[in-house]
Motif scaffolding. Structure first.
Motif, mmCIF file in Angstrom:
data_model
loop_
_atom_site.group_PDB
_atom_site.id
_atom_site.type_symbol
_atom_site.label_atom_id
_atom_site.label_comp_id
_atom_site.label_asym_id
_atom_site.label_seq_id
_atom_site.Cartn_x
_atom_site.Cartn_y
_atom_site.Cartn_z
ATOM 1 N N VAL A 45 -6.828 -5.379 -11.514
ATOM 2 C CA VAL A 45 -6.275 -4.022 -11.394
ATOM 3 C C VAL A 45 -6.186 -3.639 -9.917
ATOM 4 C CG1 VAL A 45 -6.665 -1.572 -11.882
ATOM 5 C CG2 VAL A 45 -7.111 -3.254 -13.656
ATOM 6 N N ALA A 46 -7.245 -3.974 -9.171
ATOM 7 C CA ALA A 46 -7.256 -3.635 -7.734
ATOM 8 C C ALA A 46 -6.113 -4.333 -7.010
ATOM 9 C CB ALA A 46 -8.593 -4.035 -7.124
ATOM 10 N N GLU A 47 -5.864 -5.582 -7.390
ATOM 11 C CA GLU A 47 -4.751 -6.319 -6.752
ATOM 12 C C GLU A 47 -3.421 -5.607 -7.010
ATOM 13 O OE1 GLU A 47 -4.751 -10.378 -8.098
ATOM 14 O OE2 GLU A 47 -6.755 -10.732 -7.263
ATOM 15 N N ARG A 48 -3.243 -5.174 -8.255
ATOM 16 C CA ARG A 48 -1.979 -4.484 -8.593
ATOM 17 C C ARG A 48 -1.902 -3.135 -7.880
ATOM 18 N NH1 ARG A 48 -3.034 -7.234 -13.549
ATOM 19 N NH2 ARG A 48 -4.252 -5.579 -14.477
ATOM 20 N N PHE A 49 -3.046 -2.451 -7.777
ATOM 21 C CA PHE A 49 -3.074 -1.147 -7.095
ATOM 22 C C PHE A 49 -2.744 -1.319 -5.609
ATOM 23 C CE2 PHE A 49 -5.439 2.275 -4.876
ATOM 24 C CZ PHE A 49 -4.807 3.376 -5.448
ATOM 25 N N GLU A 50 -3.322 -2.346 -5.025
ATOM 26 C CA GLU A 50 -3.078 -2.594 -3.593
ATOM 27 C C GLU A 50 -1.617 -2.994 -3.362
ATOM 28 O OE1 GLU A 50 -7.586 -3.982 -2.281
ATOM 29 O OE2 GLU A 50 -6.104 -5.472 -2.850
ATOM 30 N N ALA A 51 -1.054 -3.714 -4.345
ATOM 31 C CA ALA A 51 0.358 -4.095 -4.208
ATOM 32 C C ALA A 51 1.249 -2.849 -4.263
ATOM 33 C CB ALA A 51 0.738 -5.063 -5.319
ATOM 34 N N ALA A 52 0.864 -1.893 -5.113
ATOM 35 C CA ALA A 52 1.625 -0.652 -5.230
ATOM 36 C C ALA A 52 1.335 0.309 -4.077
ATOM 37 C CB ALA A 52 1.315 0.025 -6.564
ATOM 38 N N ASN A 53 0.165 0.141 -3.462
ATOM 39 C CA ASN A 53 -0.240 0.999 -2.343
ATOM 40 C C ASN A 53 -0.695 0.102 -1.182
ATOM 41 O OD1 ASN A 53 -0.448 3.879 -3.765
ATOM 42 N ND2 ASN A 53 -1.320 2.323 -5.122
ATOM 43 N N PRO A 54 0.247 -0.477 -0.444
ATOM 44 C CA PRO A 54 -0.112 -1.471 0.578
ATOM 45 C C PRO A 54 -1.036 -0.949 1.679
ATOM 46 C CG PRO A 54 2.272 -1.364 0.239
ATOM 47 C CD PRO A 54 1.687 -0.212 -0.493
#
Lengths: 430, 297
Positions: A45-54
């Protein structure tokens, strides 16, 4: 020499560039517990969140379940509280009273707040200011699992709804019959294997006392003596001691899965909703889900689970709220939680979980949430309440006197409340 | 001597001999049984780590099936080895090794030096300092753990290797162990070194330390085990997997709802190997240290 200097300069400028890029990111720290499956799921989830919020870097602080409170205490003392933290719902009142958490409503997506079930709102609400301090995708419950084959062999009645639950007499009668049935080593697994380092005893056995007609503490006067050590509570705990003495209960040393272990040595299981996935996978059609028995005039079942809050010291409450919202909405995370028989705390998640919908195999568990669920005492003294009660139960299961053990627990609880001047404004409400 | 007299004499000598043989067999059987009892938990751990079903491990626990695996598999080891991200097992293992080696090496130097000064130093108040060191030993770690957490966090040491090494390098127990060993050595050694012009430190480094191999081995093993098994302290003072040891990683398998016995067993076996290696490496001196202390009384 000149070449070496040149390379050093190139390398250091490259490192500075990387450093500068990393420095541009806003880091939020997320403290959590969980088994390897959940740890991996949070990571994704964190990876996807970071991808959405670079521009955001999510840093996890993992604390093992059995040392979570110690880790939290150390973080408080060291003034190193994370931005986001997972917490066990009954500890919420203590954390808010101590000033560690901030109201979460303004920081969470509104559609999520509207989506919360009643019990989810209840588990995240501080009773003094009625404000919401934590939110979760899930809630929890405990049911009575039965091995259909064994229950049919003794001619047991199978309840169809919460209103239809077994009475104390029926339940104890069935335990006795099961104890004499071939193939049954223990009539019931109460998951003693969870031990006293978890919340299990207070969470699962507390409702037995409440169903019998008493409680851990008087929830208006916030006094335990006269309630926890009352004859009703003593009788309820003596009843449980009798189950243990008769050899009806799976001993702590036998672990936590004797209901669905090979050969099915246990006929019944007083287990959390999370047991269903593993038990059903092993037992197939032999599993039947029953409501918790009525040990007195009314039924009672537990609720509350690990939920997400934002600390008061967080430097980035907005990003923290954004992360929690992202986590609770994340489709893949929801799929994973549903696969672990996650008990819905959001209405939309309930709709996605056929397990708990009407007619679903765990529908009775969800029915309990609205009919019999009793939250653990939402009071700042809860850490003492649970610790004292768990010690008392453990003592009684090991042969101690129920009256003495509960009296001692009630005194410890009242002493803690007195030592803290009633935990005002709780005390002032009296 | 007649034939009858000879046979009687033979019977007299063989009877005690056969009795001794029987006694020896009984002794061997007893030793074998005791050894089996001692080794059985270890055996159970290894066997369980080779089973692919965590529920089966528990189901087998109460019977002899716990010591037998029909279809051994290394899948648990593979799963443990492949955990990624926060649960990168290899990372935790390397962290543990770094902490172990650094703590033990520093501990040997610091504690032995302190003990040597207390044993042979020429300053007033040695006895008082030694008494204080011994008294410190009785203070349980739990009682000072939270103040220590505050201290190290204020010192900016949180989430580092140093925070797991520095507080545990000097230990009253190991200082006392070294002190006892040094104090038993003859004073003439120090005097001879001084006559030859060696400094106090040189005498420690070149004469007393090489003579204290059994003490070094004992402290290495005891300190190694203590460091390797540290659990609560690393949880309290570290935040990420940067410096966290393997004991914390294994705790992940003991969740609230489920216990992953299969992977926990495999991880425990892997965790056991380095400390077993340490013991085997120093075992000869470790045993001789105990024999020596028993003989010297």
């Amino acid at each position: 020499m000149g070449k070496r200097l040149l390379w050093s300069l190139v390398l250091s400028s490259a490192l500075s560039a990387i450093g500068a890029q990393a420095a541009e990111k806003t880091a939020i720290q997320v403290m959590h517990q969980g088994d390897p499956g959940f740890v991996a799921a949070y990571g994704k989830v964190a990876e996807r969140f970071e991808a959405a919020n670079p521009d955001v870097d999510v840093q996890f602080i993992y604390a093992p379940h059995d040392a979570y409170n110690e880790k939290f205490s150390a973080a408080v003392m060291a003034k190193q509280l994370p931005d986001v933290m997972e917490l066990d719902a009954p500890f919420l009142a203590n954390y808010v009273w101590s000033g560690y958490l901030q109201p979460i409503k303004p920081l969470i997506d509104k559609d999520l707040l509207d989506d919360m079930t009643e019990s989810n709102i209840a588990q995240g609400t501080y009773p003094i200011d009625k404000d919401l301090y934590a939110i979760g995708l899930t809630d929890s419950s405990v049911v009575l699992y039965g091995n259909k084959k064994y229950l049919e062999a003794i001619g047991a009645r199978i309840p169809k709804s919460v209103d239809d639950a077994w009475t104390r007499e029926e339940f104890e009668g069935y335990l006795e019959k099961l104890s004499k049935l071939d193939g049954v080593k223990w009539p019931i697994d109460t998951f003693r294997g969870y031990g006293i380092k978890t919340e299990w005893i207070t969470y699962a056995y507390g409702p037995i006392l409440q169903s019998a007609g008493c409680d851990l503490i008087d929830r208006k006067a916030w006094k335990s003596e006269g309630t926890l050590d009352s004859d009703t509570c003593v009788d309820a705990l003596a009843m449980m001691q009798k189950w243990v003495k008769n050899g009806w209960v799976v001993p702590q040393s036998a672990g936590t899965n004797q209901f669905f272990a090979q050969g099915n040595p246990a006929a019944l299981a007083l287990g959390g909703h999370w047991v269903y996935a593993e038990a059903a996978a092993t037992m197939k059609d032999d599993i039947v889900v029953l409501p918790l028995p009525k040990f007195g005039a009314k039924g009672a079942s537990p609720d509350g689970t690990w939920i997400w809050a934002i600390t008061k010291t967080s430097a980035h409450p907005d990003i923290s709220g954004k992360f929690i919202s992202f986590l609770l909405k994340d489709k893949e995370f929801r799929t994973y939680v549903a696969s672990q028989s996650g008990y819905p705390g959001l209405k939309s998640f309930a709709a996605e979980s056929p397990l708990y919908a009407a007619g679903g195999p765990m529908a009775i568990a969800f029915e309990q949430a609205s009919k019999t669920a009793v939250a653990r005492p939402p009071h700042p003294a809860y850490p003492t309440i649970t610790s004292a009660f768990m010690q008392a139960v453990d003592e009684v299961f090991n042969g101690g006197d129920p009256k003495e053990a509960l009296t001692s627990a009630a005194k410890k609880i009242d002493q803690d409340i007195e030592d803290n001047d009633g935990y005002p404004p709780f005390g002032e409400e009296q | 001597m007649s034939d009858i007299a000879l046979s009687i004499a033979q019977a007299r000598t063989t009877r005690p001999r056969s009795a001794a043989t029987v006694l020896r067999i009984i002794q061997t059987i007893c030793i074998f049984i005791i050894a089996l009892v001692i080794v059985s938990p270890l055996l159970l751990l290894v066997v369980a780590s080779l089973k692919d079903d965590r529920f089966q491990i528990l189901a087998d626990m109460g019977s002899f099936r716990a010591f037998w695996v029909s279809n051994p598999t290394l899948s648990n080891y593979a799963e443990v080895g492949h955990l990624s991200g926060e649960l990168a097992f290899g990372r935790y293992l390397i962290n543990s090794l770094i902490i172990l080696v650094t703590t033990v090496c520093s501990g040997l130097i610091v504690n032995s030096m302190a003990a040597f000064v207390l044993a042979w130093g020429s300053f007033k108040g040695r006895a008082v300092i030694l008494s204080i060191v011994i008294a410190l030993y009785v203070i349980p770690q739990e009682s000072i753990i939270m103040p220590l957490v505050i201290m190290v966090s204020r010192a900016g040491m949180s989430d580092t290797f140093a925070v797991q090494i520095v507080p545990w390098v000097a230990s009253p127990l190991y200082i006392f162990l070294f002190y006892q060993f040094f104090a038993q050595l003859p004073k003439e050694l120090l005097e001879a070194a001084e006559i030859d012009g060696a400094s106090f430190f040189r005498a420690y480094r070149s004469i007393f330390l090489p003579l204290s191999l059994p003490a070094l081995a004992t402290v290495s093993i005891l300190m190694g085990i203590e460091t390797w098994n540290q659990y609560l302290w690393p949880i309290l003072v570290t935040q990420t997997d940067y410096a966290r040891p393997i004991a914390v990683a294994i705790a992940t398998f003991f969740g609230q709802d489920s216990i992953y016995w299969d992977r926990a067993m495999a991880a425990s076996v892997l965790m056991m190997i380095p400390i077993l290696g340490l013991y085997l490496a120093f075992q000869r001196w470790f045993v001789s240290s105990f024999i020596g202390s028993a003989v010297k009384g």
